[in-house]
Scaffold this motif. Structure first.
Motif, PDB file in Angstrom:
ATOM      1  N   LYS A  92       8.425  -2.652   4.368  1.00  0.00           N
ATOM      2  CA  LYS A  92       7.111  -2.314   3.806  1.00  0.00           C
ATOM      3  C   LYS A  92       6.844  -0.816   3.767  1.00  0.00           C
ATOM      4  N   LEU A 129       7.834   2.914   2.181  1.00  0.00           N
ATOM      5  CA  LEU A 129       8.470   3.637   1.082  1.00  0.00           C
ATOM      6  C   LEU A 129       8.519   5.113   1.478  1.00  0.00           C
ATOM      7  N   ARG A 137       3.513   0.003   2.085  1.00  0.00           N
ATOM      8  CA  ARG A 137       3.411  -0.808   0.876  1.00  0.00           C
ATOM      9  C   ARG A 137       2.863  -2.190   1.151  1.00  0.00           C
ATOM     10  N   CYS A 190      -2.346   6.064   4.150  1.00  0.00           N
ATOM     11  CA  CYS A 190      -1.349   4.991   4.193  1.00  0.00           C
ATOM     12  C   CYS A 190      -0.008   5.483   4.729  1.00  0.00           C
TER      13      CYS A 190
END
Length: 157
Positions: free
Chosen positions: A11, A13, A22, A70
């Motif tokens: 998950k 990147l 992600r 994120c």
């Protein structure tokens, strides 16, 4: 990153220095993942930090030095108090704390009164003076209406 479990690695990147999450992302932009030990979803950046760097110290939160919510790269995360995190950010509290002068250009100083705050003594004094003038004018208008009413009653008598 190879030390992370496969379900977490899948998950992430890595287009540049930031490791972008992600998986599930909340409305504020922070990644979340279900933690089977805690039996609830947890912030992904906190889980990755704990897996690669160890426990987050008591009373500390993680700040994204890169400002990318994120991002889960532990090199971009720093443990600090909530106050330090807020003041380092770009929110209203941080902007206010960094101010040194009022909008009219007077220097801000610590003001003590009913509540402790920073402010401009020149503008505070002017504001108090304007408030006194408004109160005085309101009282005068009230007295004028009262006496005008009395005069009308006397004339009608």
């Amino acid at each position: 990153m190879n030390r992370l479990p496969k379900r977490i690695r899948e998950k992430i990147l890595c287009p540049n220095a930031c490791w972008l999450w992600r998986g599930a992302v909340d409305i504020y932009g922070y990644g979340h993942i279900y933690d089977s030990e805690r039996k609830r979803p947890v912030p992904a950046h906190r889980l990755v930090y704990e897996l690669l760097k160890g426990k987050i110290p008591e009373g500390k939160t993680l700040d994204h030095k890169c400002r990318v919510r994120c991002c889960v790269n532990p090199a971009h995360l720093e443990a600090m108090t909530a106050k330090e995190n807020i003041l380092r950010g770009e929110g209203a509290c941080a902007h206010h704390a960094r101010r040194t002068h009022c909008p009219k250009g007077h220097p801000l100083v610590e003001l003590y009164g009913k509540r402790r705050k920073r402010g401009c003594p020149v503008c505070e004094a002017e504001s108090a003076r304007q408030t006194q003038i408004r109160k005085r004018n309101k009282e005068r208008a009230k007295r004028k209406r009262h006496f005008t009413g009395l005069l009308k009653q006397l004339e009608a008598y």
